[in-house]
Design a protein around this motif. Structure first.
Motif, PDB file in Angstrom:
ATOM      1  N   UNK A   1     -31.103  32.423   0.713  1.00 48.82           N
ATOM      2  CA  UNK A   1     -32.270  31.555   0.563  1.00 48.82           C
ATOM      3  C   UNK A   1     -31.864  30.172   0.078  1.00 48.82           C
ATOM      4  N   UNK A   2     -32.471  29.141   0.684  1.00 48.50           N
ATOM      5  CA  UNK A   2     -32.356  27.769   0.197  1.00 48.50           C
ATOM      6  C   UNK A   2     -33.576  27.461  -0.650  1.00 48.50           C
ATOM      7  N   UNK A   3     -33.333  27.076  -1.901  1.00 48.30           N
ATOM      8  CA  UNK A   3     -34.412  26.729  -2.812  1.00 48.30           C
ATOM      9  C   UNK A   3     -34.604  25.218  -2.803  1.00 48.30           C
ATOM     10  N   UNK A   4     -35.774  24.777  -2.370  1.00 42.95           N
ATOM     11  CA  UNK A   4     -36.097  23.356  -2.315  1.00 42.95           C
ATOM     12  C   UNK A   4     -37.611  23.229  -2.252  1.00 42.95           C
ATOM     13  N   UNK A   5     -38.117  22.054  -2.547  1.00 45.14           N
ATOM     14  CA  UNK A   5     -39.569  21.895  -2.649  1.00 45.14           C
ATOM     15  C   UNK A   5     -40.029  20.664  -1.868  1.00 45.14           C
ATOM     16  N   UNK A   6     -41.208  20.801  -1.248  1.00 49.13           N
ATOM     17  CA  UNK A   6     -41.789  19.750  -0.411  1.00 49.13           C
ATOM     18  C   UNK A   6     -42.866  19.000  -1.187  1.00 49.13           C
ATOM     19  N   UNK A   7     -42.760  17.697  -1.187  1.00 48.74           N
ATOM     20  CA  UNK A   7     -43.688  16.840  -1.919  1.00 48.74           C
ATOM     21  C   UNK A   7     -45.142  17.191  -1.615  1.00 48.74           C
ATOM     22  N   UNK A   8     -45.954  17.203  -2.649  1.00 45.94           N
ATOM     23  CA  UNK A   8     -47.375  17.494  -2.487  1.00 45.94           C
ATOM     24  C   UNK A   8     -48.043  16.454  -1.599  1.00 45.94           C
TER      25      UNK A   8
ATOM     26  N   UNK B   1     -41.089  19.302  13.966  1.00 43.25           N
ATOM     27  CA  UNK B   1     -39.930  18.483  14.322  1.00 43.25           C
ATOM     28  C   UNK B   1     -38.640  18.963  13.680  1.00 43.25           C
ATOM     29  N   UNK B   2     -38.754  19.684  12.564  1.00 43.66           N
ATOM     30  CA  UNK B   2     -37.550  20.088  11.838  1.00 43.66           C
ATOM     31  C   UNK B   2     -36.952  18.947  11.040  1.00 43.66           C
ATOM     32  N   UNK B   3     -37.753  17.931  10.755  1.00 45.57           N
ATOM     33  CA  UNK B   3     -37.268  16.792   9.989  1.00 45.57           C
ATOM     34  C   UNK B   3     -38.346  16.184   9.126  1.00 45.57           C
ATOM     35  N   UNK B   4     -37.925  15.610   7.987  1.00 44.80           N
ATOM     36  CA  UNK B   4     -38.841  14.892   7.105  1.00 44.80           C
ATOM     37  C   UNK B   4     -38.008  13.929   6.266  1.00 44.80           C
ATOM     38  N   UNK B   5     -38.536  12.774   5.871  1.00 45.20           N
ATOM     39  CA  UNK B   5     -37.762  11.808   5.092  1.00 45.20           C
ATOM     40  C   UNK B   5     -37.255  12.410   3.781  1.00 45.20           C
ATOM     41  N   UNK B   6     -36.106  11.959   3.304  1.00 43.73           N
ATOM     42  CA  UNK B   6     -35.521  12.530   2.090  1.00 43.73           C
ATOM     43  C   UNK B   6     -36.407  12.422   0.858  1.00 43.73           C
ATOM     44  N   UNK B   7     -37.270  11.401   0.813  1.00 41.59           N
ATOM     45  CA  UNK B   7     -38.132  11.262  -0.363  1.00 41.59           C
ATOM     46  C   UNK B   7     -39.166  12.382  -0.461  1.00 41.59           C
ATOM     47  N   UNK B   8     -39.322  13.182   0.598  1.00 41.55           N
ATOM     48  CA  UNK B   8     -40.258  14.303   0.553  1.00 41.55           C
ATOM     49  C   UNK B   8     -39.636  15.560  -0.037  1.00 41.55           C
ATOM     50  N   UNK B   9     -38.344  15.505  -0.339  1.00 45.92           N
ATOM     51  CA  UNK B   9     -37.647  16.620  -0.988  1.00 45.92           C
ATOM     52  C   UNK B   9     -37.656  16.345  -2.487  1.00 45.92           C
ATOM     53  N   UNK B  10     -38.451  17.126  -3.229  1.00 46.08           N
ATOM     54  CA  UNK B  10     -38.655  16.844  -4.648  1.00 46.08           C
ATOM     55  C   UNK B  10     -38.052  17.931  -5.528  1.00 46.08           C
ATOM     56  N   UNK B  11     -38.011  17.654  -6.819  1.00 47.45           N
ATOM     57  CA  UNK B  11     -37.527  18.613  -7.804  1.00 47.45           C
ATOM     58  C   UNK B  11     -38.292  19.935  -7.683  1.00 47.45           C
ATOM     59  N   UNK B  12     -37.583  21.045  -7.815  1.00 48.81           N
ATOM     60  CA  UNK B  12     -38.231  22.351  -7.741  1.00 48.81           C
ATOM     61  C   UNK B  12     -39.370  22.428  -8.762  1.00 48.81           C
ATOM     62  N   UNK B  13     -40.506  22.921  -8.296  1.00 47.03           N
ATOM     63  CA  UNK B  13     -41.662  23.066  -9.164  1.00 47.03           C
ATOM     64  C   UNK B  13     -42.606  21.893  -9.149  1.00 47.03           C
ATOM     65  N   UNK B  14     -42.205  20.778  -8.540  1.00 44.41           N
ATOM     66  CA  UNK B  14     -43.064  19.596  -8.494  1.00 44.41           C
ATOM     67  C   UNK B  14     -43.779  19.456  -7.151  1.00 44.41           C
ATOM     68  N   UNK B  15     -43.440  20.321  -6.184  1.00 43.90           N
ATOM     69  CA  UNK B  15     -44.007  20.207  -4.851  1.00 43.90           C
ATOM     70  C   UNK B  15     -45.054  21.254  -4.551  1.00 43.90           C
TER      71      UNK B  15
ATOM     72  N   UNK C   1     -28.538  13.631  -8.336  1.00 44.10           N
ATOM     73  CA  UNK C   1     -28.007  13.654  -9.706  1.00 44.10           C
ATOM     74  C   UNK C   1     -29.128  13.660 -10.745  1.00 44.10           C
ATOM     75  N   UNK C   2     -30.268  13.152 -10.383  1.00 46.55           N
ATOM     76  CA  UNK C   2     -31.436  13.188 -11.261  1.00 46.55           C
ATOM     77  C   UNK C   2     -32.193  14.496 -11.114  1.00 46.55           C
ATOM     78  N   UNK C   3     -32.347  14.970  -9.883  1.00 44.10           N
ATOM     79  CA  UNK C   3     -33.214  16.120  -9.631  1.00 44.10           C
ATOM     80  C   UNK C   3     -32.547  17.469  -9.867  1.00 44.10           C
ATOM     81  N   UNK C   4     -31.260  17.585  -9.610  1.00 44.05           N
ATOM     82  CA  UNK C   4     -30.609  18.890  -9.745  1.00 44.05           C
ATOM     83  C   UNK C   4     -30.737  19.485 -11.152  1.00 44.05           C
TER      84      UNK C   4
ATOM     85  N   UNK D   1     -32.737  23.041 -11.964  1.00 44.25           N
ATOM     86  CA  UNK D   1     -32.119  24.176 -12.663  1.00 44.25           C
ATOM     87  C   UNK D   1     -32.934  24.544 -13.891  1.00 44.25           C
ATOM     88  N   UNK D   2     -33.361  23.550 -14.642  1.00 47.88           N
ATOM     89  CA  UNK D   2     -34.182  23.806 -15.829  1.00 47.88           C
ATOM     90  C   UNK D   2     -35.490  24.491 -15.449  1.00 47.88           C
ATOM     91  N   UNK D   3     -36.075  24.089 -14.325  1.00 51.74           N
ATOM     92  CA  UNK D   3     -37.313  24.722 -13.865  1.00 51.74           C
ATOM     93  C   UNK D   3     -37.088  26.202 -13.579  1.00 51.74           C
TER      94      UNK D   3
END
Length: 286
Positions: A214-221, A228-242, A271-274, A278-280
């Motif tokens: 499993x890949x753990x990642x979150x999509x911006x609210x 399309x199988x694609x979305x801009x990188x800014x839509x990939x947010x910290x786990x638990x915030x999407x 480097x900011x989100x990882x 993990x803390x989430x």
């Protein structure tokens, strides 16, 4: 740059008091921290050593990835071993896997990996169709058999476009139902499932035993996905915030027996989100 990145991660590690696993009583996430190496795609080319030191400093002990450009699998494995990082899975391109599945076996074994995953089926952009799915089924069954006979598990990683409607379900349903479970397993990317219009929770209820990774990642609210199988990188947010229901996904994933969980951060703020992701995970309760 190397010293700055390493110092940043050491400070973050101290702040969060991270451990190599979350096996504490009452915790929902009880597995070793894993990472998909693509998270650090901008760092590896600059310094493999600094990037691996960053990963180690975060308490990560499990990785999905392959040898960086210019380095052999054996060399990369040695560097990971020295830092207590196990490479449990590696990726392979679709065409290369179909052409030479034994090469995928060779690379996986050189890395110490037990799984090989493919994350993209070739097709015309935003037009994945039944013919694409049928070809993938045949190719996956054939290549997966070779891998299985050599002690490696093949997994297909969903990317969203497979959820094109088909009959009473989707083309993803078609792929799952027509691949041999002896030879073909799956890696669920929960962001891409959500982005493609699927419900990761329902997918686990329907096909839990077929998923091994499993890949753990979150999509911006507020982001509405597509096929399309694609979305801009800014839509990939910290786990638990999407918008992805991560707690329920983890509950069902544990029941399904998923073997490895990899945080994948496709943003440009890894480097900011990882550390926050993990803390989430560490905060989640049963």
């Amino acid at each position: 740059m190397k010293k700055i990145l390493f110092a940043l991660c050491l400070a973050t590690t101290s702040l969060l008091n991270l451990t190599n696993s979350f096996a504490q009583k009452g915790k929902l996430y009880t597995f070793p921290i894993g990472v998909e190496s693509y998270t650090y795609r901008n760092s590896f080319p600059k310094s493999v050593v600094a990037t691996l030191d960053t990963i180690k400093a975060l308490g990560i002990t499990d990785m999905e990835g392959g040898a960086p450009k210019g380095m052999t699998e054996a060399e990369f494995k040695k560097m990971c071993d020295e830092r207590g990082i196990k490479i449990s899975a590696t990726g392979e391109g679709y065409d290369q896997l179909v052409k030479d599945p034994m090469d995928a076996v060779r690379k996986a074994k050189a890395l110490g990996a037990s799984f090989v995953m493919v994350a993209w089926i070739p097709h015309q952009k935003a037009s994945f169709n039944l013919d694409n799915a049928k070809k993938a089924v045949a190719d996956f069954n054939r290549a997966g058999k070779v891998l299985k006979e050599n002690g490696i598990t093949f997994c297909y990683h969903n990317h969203g476009y497979e959820f094109q409607p088909y009959e009473n379900g989707t083309l993803f349903d078609y792929i799952v139902k027509n691949t041999n479970p002896e030879y073909v397993s799956f890696e669920m990317d929960i962001l891409w499932a959500q982005h493609g219009g699927a419900d990761p929770v329902q997918l686990l209820k329907n096909y839990g035993s077929r998923f091994k990774l499993m890949h753990l990642k979150d999509l911006k609210k507020g982001i509405k996905g597509d096929l399309s199988g694609g979305t801009p990188p800014e839509n990939d947010v910290t786990l638990g915030e999407g918008q992805v229901n991560i707690p329920e996904i983890l509950r069902l994933a544990k029941k399904a027996g998923i073997k490895h969980y990899y945080i994948e951060d496709e943003s440009n703020h890894e480097y900011e989100q990882m550390p926050k992701s993990i803390a989430y995970l560490k905060s989640l309760k049963e």
